[in-house]
Motif scaffolding. Sequence first.
Motif, short mmCIF file in Angstrom:
data_model
loop_
_atom_site.label_atom_id
_atom_site.label_comp_id
_atom_site.label_asym_id
_atom_site.label_seq_id
_atom_site.Cartn_x
_atom_site.Cartn_y
_atom_site.Cartn_z
N ARG A 173 3.07 16.60 1.07
CA ARG A 173 2.51 15.34 1.85
C ARG A 173 1.10 15.65 2.28
O ARG A 173 0.35 14.85 2.40
N GLU A 174 0.34 16.79 2.55
CA GLU A 174 -0.97 17.10 3.01
C GLU A 174 -1.83 17.01 2.05
O GLU A 174 -3.01 17.56 2.20
N GLU A 175 -1.33 16.66 0.75
CA GLU A 175 -2.43 16.45 -0.44
C GLU A 175 -2.14 15.02 -0.88
O GLU A 175 -2.88 14.89 -2.28
N THR A 176 -1.48 14.34 -0.26
CA THR A 176 -1.22 12.82 -1.12
C THR A 176 -1.45 11.83 0.20
O THR A 176 -2.25 10.95 0.33
N SER A 177 -0.40 11.79 1.35
CA SER A 177 -0.42 11.13 2.45
C SER A 177 -1.41 11.13 3.21
O SER A 177 -2.12 10.28 3.62
N LYS A 178 -1.93 12.65 3.37
CA LYS A 178 -2.77 12.91 4.23
C LYS A 178 -3.78 13.73 3.46
O LYS A 178 -3.50 14.27 2.16
N TYR A 179 -5.10 14.24 3.87
CA TYR A 179 -6.07 14.80 3.17
C TYR A 179 -6.28 14.16 1.84
O TYR A 179 -6.99 14.92 1.01
N THR A 180 -6.42 12.97 1.68
CA THR A 180 -7.02 12.23 0.56
C THR A 180 -8.01 11.25 0.96
O THR A 180 -7.67 10.78 2.31
N ASP A 181 -8.96 10.87 0.34
CA ASP A 181 -10.15 10.28 1.02
C ASP A 181 -10.17 8.81 0.71
O ASP A 181 -10.81 8.40 -0.74
N LEU A 182 -9.79 8.06 1.39
CA LEU A 182 -9.67 6.60 0.86
C LEU A 182 -11.01 5.90 0.89
O LEU A 182 -11.72 5.95 1.78
N LEU A 183 -11.46 5.26 -0.57
CA LEU A 183 -12.59 4.79 -0.45
C LEU A 183 -12.80 3.18 -0.33
O LEU A 183 -11.53 2.62 -0.34
N GLU A 184 -13.88 2.64 -0.29
CA GLU A 184 -14.10 1.20 0.18
C GLU A 184 -13.21 0.33 -1.23
O GLU A 184 -12.75 -0.58 -0.66
N ASP A 185 -13.33 0.75 -2.23
CA ASP A 185 -12.84 -0.16 -3.29
C ASP A 185 -11.31 0.14 -3.33
O ASP A 185 -10.41 -0.38 -4.41
N GLY A 186 -10.53 0.86 -2.48
CA GLY A 186 -9.18 1.28 -2.62
C GLY A 186 -8.76 2.42 -3.18
O GLY A 186 -7.44 2.91 -3.24
N LEU A 187 -9.66 2.97 -4.21
CA LEU A 187 -9.40 4.01 -4.74
C LEU A 187 -9.21 5.36 -3.56
O LEU A 187 -9.90 5.18 -2.58
N ALA A 188 -8.57 6.43 -4.13
CA ALA A 188 -8.65 7.49 -3.04
C ALA A 188 -9.04 8.94 -3.70
O ALA A 188 -8.22 9.11 -4.81
N ARG A 189 -9.71 9.62 -3.27
CA ARG A 189 -10.22 11.04 -3.94
C ARG A 189 -9.01 11.87 -3.35
O ARG A 189 -8.66 11.90 -2.08
N ARG A 190 -8.42 12.61 -4.33
CA ARG A 190 -7.57 13.54 -3.95
C ARG A 190 -8.11 15.28 -4.30
O ARG A 190 -9.26 15.35 -4.98
N PHE A 191 -7.43 16.19 -3.74
CA PHE A 191 -7.94 17.50 -3.83
C PHE A 191 -9.46 17.56 -3.69
O PHE A 191 -10.41 18.30 -4.32
N THR A 192 -10.02 17.08 -2.54
CA THR A 192 -11.13 17.16 -1.85
C THR A 192 -11.19 18.56 -0.88
O THR A 192 -11.21 18.31 0.33
N TRP A 193 -11.45 19.71 -1.64
CA TRP A 193 -11.24 20.69 -1.01
C TRP A 193 -12.50 21.40 0.00
O TRP A 193 -12.10 22.05 1.12
N VAL A 194 -13.79 21.55 -0.69
CA VAL A 194 -14.71 22.06 -0.15
C VAL A 194 -15.27 21.24 0.90
O VAL A 194 -15.33 19.86 1.06
N MET A 195 -15.60 21.99 2.04
CA MET A 195 -16.26 21.45 3.32
C MET A 195 -17.78 21.34 3.08
O MET A 195 -18.25 22.57 2.95
N ASP A 196 -18.22 20.39 3.15
CA ASP A 196 -19.74 20.02 2.81
C ASP A 196 -20.65 20.68 3.96
O ASP A 196 -20.28 20.84 4.90
N VAL A 197 -21.68 20.84 3.59
CA VAL A 197 -22.84 21.28 4.50
C VAL A 197 -23.04 20.36 5.72
O VAL A 197 -23.10 19.02 5.62
#
Lengths: 361, 444
Positions: B294-318
């Motif tokens: 659940r925490e890598e599909t419903s949550k913690y995935t990053d919805l983009l403007e075009d409706g696609l969603a990035r998943r497994f975005t693990w690293v915390m950026d600078v």
Amino acid sequence: MNHSIKRISVRAYGVAFFLIFMLGASAAQANDIENGKKLYRQCAGCHQIGPGASNSFGPQLNGVMQRGAAKVESFDYSSAFNEAMAPDVKWNSSSLSAFLEAPLTNIPGTAMAFPGVKSEDERTSIIAYLAAIDVDGNLTASTDEGAGKADSMAAEAQPRMLAADVEVPTHGVLHIGRAALAEEVAAWDIDVRPDGLGLPKGAGSAIAGVEIYDTQCAACHGDFGDGTGRWPVLAGGQDTLTDERPEKTIGSYWPYLSTVFDYVRRAMPFGNARSLSDDDVYSVTAYLMYLNDLVEEDFVLNSENFAEIRLPNEENFIADTRSKEPHFNGSVEPCMSDCLPGVATISQRARVLDVTPDEDI
Amino acid sequence: MTDINNDPKSTKALNSQLVKDDVKRAVSRRSAIKSGLALMSGGAIAASTASVANAVTPDPLITEIQDWNRYLGEGVDARPYGSPSQFESEAVRRDVPWLTADAKSSVNFTPLHKLEGVITPNGLCFERHHGGIAEIDPADHRLMINGLVDTPLIFTMEDLKRFPRENKVYFLECAANSGMEWRGAQLNGCQFTHGMVHNVMYTGVPLKYLLAEAGVKTAGKWVLPEGGDASHMTRSIPLDKCLDDCLVATHMNGEALRPEQGYPMRLVVPGWEGNMWIKWLRRIEIGDKPWHQREETSKYTDLLEDGLARRFTWVMDVKSVITNPSPQAPIDHGRGQTVLSGLAWSGHGKVSRVDVSIDGGRNWKPARLDGPSWSRSVHRFYYDFNWDGSELLLQSRAVDEFGNVQPTKNALRAQRGVNSIYHNNSIQTWHIKPDGSAENVEVS
């Protein structure tokens, strides 16, 4: 001198005898209260108790046995509950026990969507615990929490084992730990993957899911998966992912059905995890599919047809592509002077929204 | 507030009232900010900080003998586990009640504006639970390793103590830190905008040692850690990361983990989103594919403007933020020499540089990094300057050792839209007003 010592001793014996008598008489009751406190955890998701308890889904229950039923003025009881309890009904052990056995059967129309506590012993313990909490939320009777400590102290008094007598396992590199038994792995390894790996045998229909959902899920997730308050919305929201305010539900967003089954089985209902049977989880999952217009109401989900099912949004998940954005990997040299034209102007202020909590403690 | 110049009781009374009634002070300051009033000039600012350019009468705090100069304090038996000074009652975690449905599945925030250095005190590390705080007797805790291994194993706490262990300082940031700020400036205070981060020293066993004990089969590529709390939290992690630098930690800052941080043991996943650092860790499964929990599909995935969603975005950026001054920590001393301070971190490695702008990003000056610089640990920066009392638009911009640059809000929105929720590492702006108060704003 001797005389007075004797008198003190007699009095001391008397006190000791009295204490032993009292402890013996209340030991069973103390046990009940302690058990009741543990069992109450299944109630705590809706009913707060203890100092400072306030109403949430249900009324707070401080002193509920003394104050009478339907008596928390700030709480909006269902009309069914008010009718059943009016005007000055107080709970007693037997009436509360009867109610708790099956709340929805006993007071049809009550908002207390809870299937009930079937064991009479458990109900007795819960009621003993409720009776021991006064209107301020303080526990008024003693429990036997200290008993366990006495046991562990006794265990420490055992002679220590000789180091050379310890059996060293053969596995691994450092030979630490012990082999897990198959039953132990089975008890904890309940995860399910999209390809169906980990699914238990079983089946459940959307229709059978209705009652489970209504009693176990609807209080938070709404009658039709539409969510109450800020609890998650589970159904609807199709074709909203590019909207200003997307609604991310099982039907509109989640990529895999296995996540629904897995999550319900491991963490739901909130506050009473692992309480549903595997078939119940199949039924609730099937009903959630129905609420998302993915199947008809006579649909039966089982361990055989599970892995064939696809959710509509599966294809719209992509890998992490952040590193292709321009501010990554040295592709931009940070500007140090005259980076933007003109003087900076404020385009937005937090104070306009004023959603910051006050610093009251 | 009383004007000190007209108060016959002078500084002593006013000061002791201010100090004793910390809460009242916070509230009155806050209401002053809220109603847009100037925070008093001259005398009032001086009263709250006891700094006056020229004294007219002697300071009774010096000329009179104070209670604490005369009477004995508490003995060594009074505070078996010490607490912060009673005068630090504002340095507490706070939550935002409207954010979530229930406090048992919610978050609170580290008071970054009240802290110095790089280590977060254990009692102030932000909390995020999904089923409340599990209270587990370590004698009743078990850690299981199962799945694609030669020997499924059970470890007790006593077993874990026999593995070689390491001490490492890492930041832990929730992927949703600053998530409320995607659409615009929303919360007034770095505690709320950036407080889902903390930085402590962990003592723990490298996960690779535990996995070697069970013997990972060659087909094993993914790891699923699971918590023992009522949410049974799970995340899929690539095996390579687990073999690289993950720890099973039992201690933070020298003492046993706090219950709210996963006592008796938690997973440490350096540089990656906090949700993966499973607390109350009870099971580690090895598999050949991810589980899509659940925490890598419903949550913690990053919805983009075009409706696609990035998943497994693990690293915390600078990322970086100025913690002082900030809306909860205004400049109280008036114009003159002042210390600007803040925090910077990167999930990729070390922070190599932080720049500060006082004009809303037009011009930048390098800040001074001070204190230890460890990979995937928070860095402290300072910018010492003479404030002339004019309005400022403060920003900080961090750069890490791999040349990743903290982006502006608009640059991030241009890439991702405003519905990503997670991974908002953009530049924060504080508006410093002529009265020294500060507000969360956006600039163009």
